[in-house]
Design an enzyme around this catalytic site. Structure first.
Site, PDB file in Angstrom:
ATOM      1  N   LYS A 110       0.832  -1.204   0.000  1.00 52.75           N
ATOM      2  CA  LYS A 110       0.000   0.000   0.000  1.00 52.75           C
ATOM      3  C   LYS A 110       0.869   1.258   0.000  1.00 52.75           C
ATOM      4  O   LYS A 110       0.546   2.238  -0.665  1.00 52.75           O
ATOM      5  CB  LYS A 110      -0.979  -0.024   1.177  1.00 52.75           C
ATOM      6  CG  LYS A 110      -2.100  -1.017   0.897  1.00 52.75           C
ATOM      7  CD  LYS A 110      -3.226  -1.009   1.883  1.00 52.75           C
ATOM      8  CE  LYS A 110      -4.360  -1.871   1.333  1.00 52.75           C
ATOM      9  NZ  LYS A 110      -5.286  -2.347   2.330  1.00 52.75           N
ATOM     10  N   LYS A 190      -3.055  -6.520  -8.857  1.00 55.09           N
ATOM     11  CA  LYS A 190      -4.194  -7.105  -8.137  1.00 55.09           C
ATOM     12  C   LYS A 190      -5.388  -6.150  -8.247  1.00 55.09           C
ATOM     13  O   LYS A 190      -5.219  -4.939  -8.063  1.00 55.09           O
ATOM     14  CB  LYS A 190      -3.806  -7.275  -6.657  1.00 55.09           C
ATOM     15  CG  LYS A 190      -4.947  -7.772  -5.786  1.00 55.09           C
ATOM     16  CD  LYS A 190      -4.716  -7.507  -4.298  1.00 55.09           C
ATOM     17  CE  LYS A 190      -6.057  -7.235  -3.646  1.00 55.09           C
ATOM     18  NZ  LYS A 190      -6.057  -6.979  -2.236  1.00 55.09           N
ATOM     19  N   LYS A 193      -9.916  -1.967  -4.715  1.00 50.89           N
ATOM     20  CA  LYS A 193     -10.567  -0.654  -4.630  1.00 50.89           C
ATOM     21  C   LYS A 193      -9.528   0.442  -4.467  1.00 50.89           C
ATOM     22  O   LYS A 193      -9.728   1.565  -4.909  1.00 50.89           O
ATOM     23  CB  LYS A 193     -11.537  -0.631  -3.450  1.00 50.89           C
ATOM     24  CG  LYS A 193     -12.706  -1.557  -3.617  1.00 50.89           C
ATOM     25  CD  LYS A 193     -13.643  -1.426  -2.419  1.00 50.89           C
ATOM     26  CE  LYS A 193     -14.080  -2.778  -1.904  1.00 50.89           C
ATOM     27  NZ  LYS A 193     -13.316  -3.225  -0.724  1.00 50.89           N
TER      28      LYS A 193
HETATM   29  P1  ADP Z   1      -9.964  -4.291  -1.731  1.00 50.97           P
HETATM   30  O1  ADP Z   1      -8.507  -4.694  -1.885  1.00 50.97           O
HETATM   31  O2  ADP Z   1     -10.629  -4.176  -3.040  1.00 50.97           O
HETATM   32  O3  ADP Z   1     -10.138  -3.066  -0.859  1.00 50.97           O
HETATM   33  P2  ADP Z   1     -10.890  -5.758   0.573  1.00 50.97           P
HETATM   34  O4  ADP Z   1      -9.574  -5.523   1.288  1.00 50.97           O
HETATM   35  O5  ADP Z   1     -12.098  -5.043   1.086  1.00 50.97           O
HETATM   36  O6  ADP Z   1     -10.700  -5.474  -0.987  1.00 50.97           O
HETATM   37  O7  ADP Z   1     -11.118  -7.314   0.530  1.00 50.97           O
HETATM   38  C1  ADP Z   1     -12.369  -7.945   0.764  1.00 50.97           C
HETATM   39  C2  ADP Z   1     -12.288  -9.402   0.382  1.00 50.97           C
HETATM   40  O8  ADP Z   1     -12.159  -9.522  -1.045  1.00 50.97           O
HETATM   41  C3  ADP Z   1     -11.095 -10.176   0.964  1.00 50.97           C
HETATM   42  O9  ADP Z   1     -11.571 -11.416   1.469  1.00 50.97           O
HETATM   43  C4  ADP Z   1     -10.166 -10.428  -0.186  1.00 50.97           C
HETATM   44  O10 ADP Z   1      -9.527 -11.691  -0.104  1.00 50.97           O
HETATM   45  C5  ADP Z   1     -11.085 -10.387  -1.401  1.00 50.97           C
HETATM   46  N1  ADP Z   1     -10.369  -9.785  -2.543  1.00 50.97           N
HETATM   47  C6  ADP Z   1     -10.071  -8.472  -2.700  1.00 50.97           C
HETATM   48  N2  ADP Z   1      -9.429  -8.261  -3.859  1.00 50.97           N
HETATM   49  C7  ADP Z   1      -9.306  -9.481  -4.452  1.00 50.97           C
HETATM   50  C8  ADP Z   1      -8.735  -9.928  -5.679  1.00 50.97           C
HETATM   51  N3  ADP Z   1      -8.173  -9.082  -6.541  1.00 50.97           N
HETATM   52  N4  ADP Z   1      -8.790 -11.251  -5.957  1.00 50.97           N
HETATM   53  C9  ADP Z   1      -9.381 -12.133  -5.108  1.00 50.97           C
HETATM   54  N5  ADP Z   1      -9.943 -11.775  -3.939  1.00 50.97           N
HETATM   55  C10 ADP Z   1      -9.920 -10.470  -3.603  1.00 50.97           C
END
Ligand code: ADP
Length: 319
Positions: A110, A190, A193
């Site tokens: 991050k 990856k 958001k």
């Molecule tokens: P973001 O990175 O989009 O903010 P979060 O941290 O809120 O997502 O993650 C919420 C859930 O979504 C977690 O359980 C995470 O493993 C899954 N997740 C987030 N991004 C991915 C991705 N690119 N591929 C697979 N699973 C994901």
């Protein structure tokens, strides 16, 4: 068995969230006791606009309901409605070694992406451990991106139990979905958001098409054979396919004659087919019904969290 998942209301949920978290949780709905937490305290590490956060929170509840979360069978609530999360965070912070947090890959990622290095971001895995341990969770179905964080939860629980007594906190099992690789974003990193590279589940049709058509590819011409393993369009498309479907699409890429424009159109069609019913349902969910769901959810969640905190407070000497 208790299945626990969480998602930050820090933007629109995307297909990475769906395949990595929402779908695996909902698949167990009814068979197990499901908990889904809208982790709004975590979202404060990146969202600085109060109105934006309010909107993201409500939207995410509606999105989860549209995806099939059934509030009769599971518990869906806002993390901040259960103050025990913040209390357990502090107690766990006091036994979490700095070295453990310094090894967290996602913190380093991050920062590398330009996020401000604040304490909340650094302490994120401890709050996540509190989220999981408060509910004596048995199973945490997460994408591979979260593997290290969940392992840290086990380390923290072990450390706590070593210090204060066996079995005060339940060390959870982690279910990493090996069948779901980390879903790549439209730019190949990856999908997240925080990176602005997502395909949201519930954006309008035009915007969704535009995003899909904008997925980054190499510059191979229509007739040239393409390498599916290194293609973002293929990797995303394959999430929607079974083994036979994947093989068939792979052959098309390898044979040549399929341009990226057409490959993206096929993906867009697949997306609208797959999410069509959920997108329709999403439009019918009112603010009132979503508010009612999280209010009832928080009341149920607090009952469980209070029991855990009772054990924790006694064991550390706060009662
Ligand atoms: P973001 O990175 O989009 O903010 P979060 O941290 O809120 O997502 O993650 C919420 C859930 O979504 C977690 O359980 C995470 O493993 C899954 N997740 C987030 N991004 C991915 C991705 N690119 N591929 C697979 N699973 C994901």
């Amino acid at each position: 068995m208790r299945v626990l998942s969480g998602m930050q209301p820090s933007g629109d949920p995307h297909i990475g969230n769906y395949f990595g978290s929402i779908k695996p949780n909902i698949e167990l709905m009814g068979e197990e006791e499901n908990i889904y937490i809208v982790v709004d305290l975590h979202a404060l590490t990146s969202v600085r606009d109060a109105n934006e956060l309010r909107e993201y929170r409500m939207n995410l509840v509606k999105d989860l309901l549209a995806c099939g979360f059934d509030p009769e069978k599971g518990i869906l609530f806002f993390q901040s409605d259960v103050p025990e999360h913040a209390e357990l965070l502090w107690i766990l912070s006091c036994i979490t070694p700095m070295g453990l947090l310094e090894r967290a890959v996602s913190y380093k990622d991050k920062l590398a992406q330009g996020l401000e290095p604040n304490h909340g971001l650094f302490a994120y895995p401890v709050l996540q451990a509190a989220d999981i341990l408060l509910y004596d969770s048995d199973l945490i179905p997460v994408g591979k991106d979260q593997k290290q964080h969940i392992e840290m939860t086990r380390d923290i629980a072990q450390k706590f139990n070593n210090a204060y007594g066996d079995g005060v906190l339940k060390e959870p099992d982690v279910q990493i979905r090996e069948d779901v690789a980390v879903v790549p974003g439209t730019d190949g990193r990856k999908m997240s958001k925080s990176y602005g590279n997502t395909i949201p589940l519930f954006a309008d049709d035009k915007k969704t098409e535009k995003i899909i058509m904008g997925i980054v590819t190499d510059s191979k011409g229509v007739e040239e054979p393409k390498d599916p393993e290194n293609c973002n369009v293929f990797k995303i498309h394959s999430l929607f396919l079974d083994d036979d479907g994947k093989k068939e699409l792979e052959d098309k890429y390898r044979a040549g004659g399929l341009g990226y424009g057409d490959a993206k159109k096929m993906l867009a069609e697949e997306f609208f087919n797959y999410f069509g019913d959920m997108r329709k349902k999403r439009l019918e969910i009112s603010d009132e019904s979503a508010k009612e769901v999280v209010k009832n959810g928080a009341a149920k969640a607090r009952k469980i969290a209070e029991k855990t905190m009772d054990r924790v407070r006694k064991s550390v000497g706060l009662r």
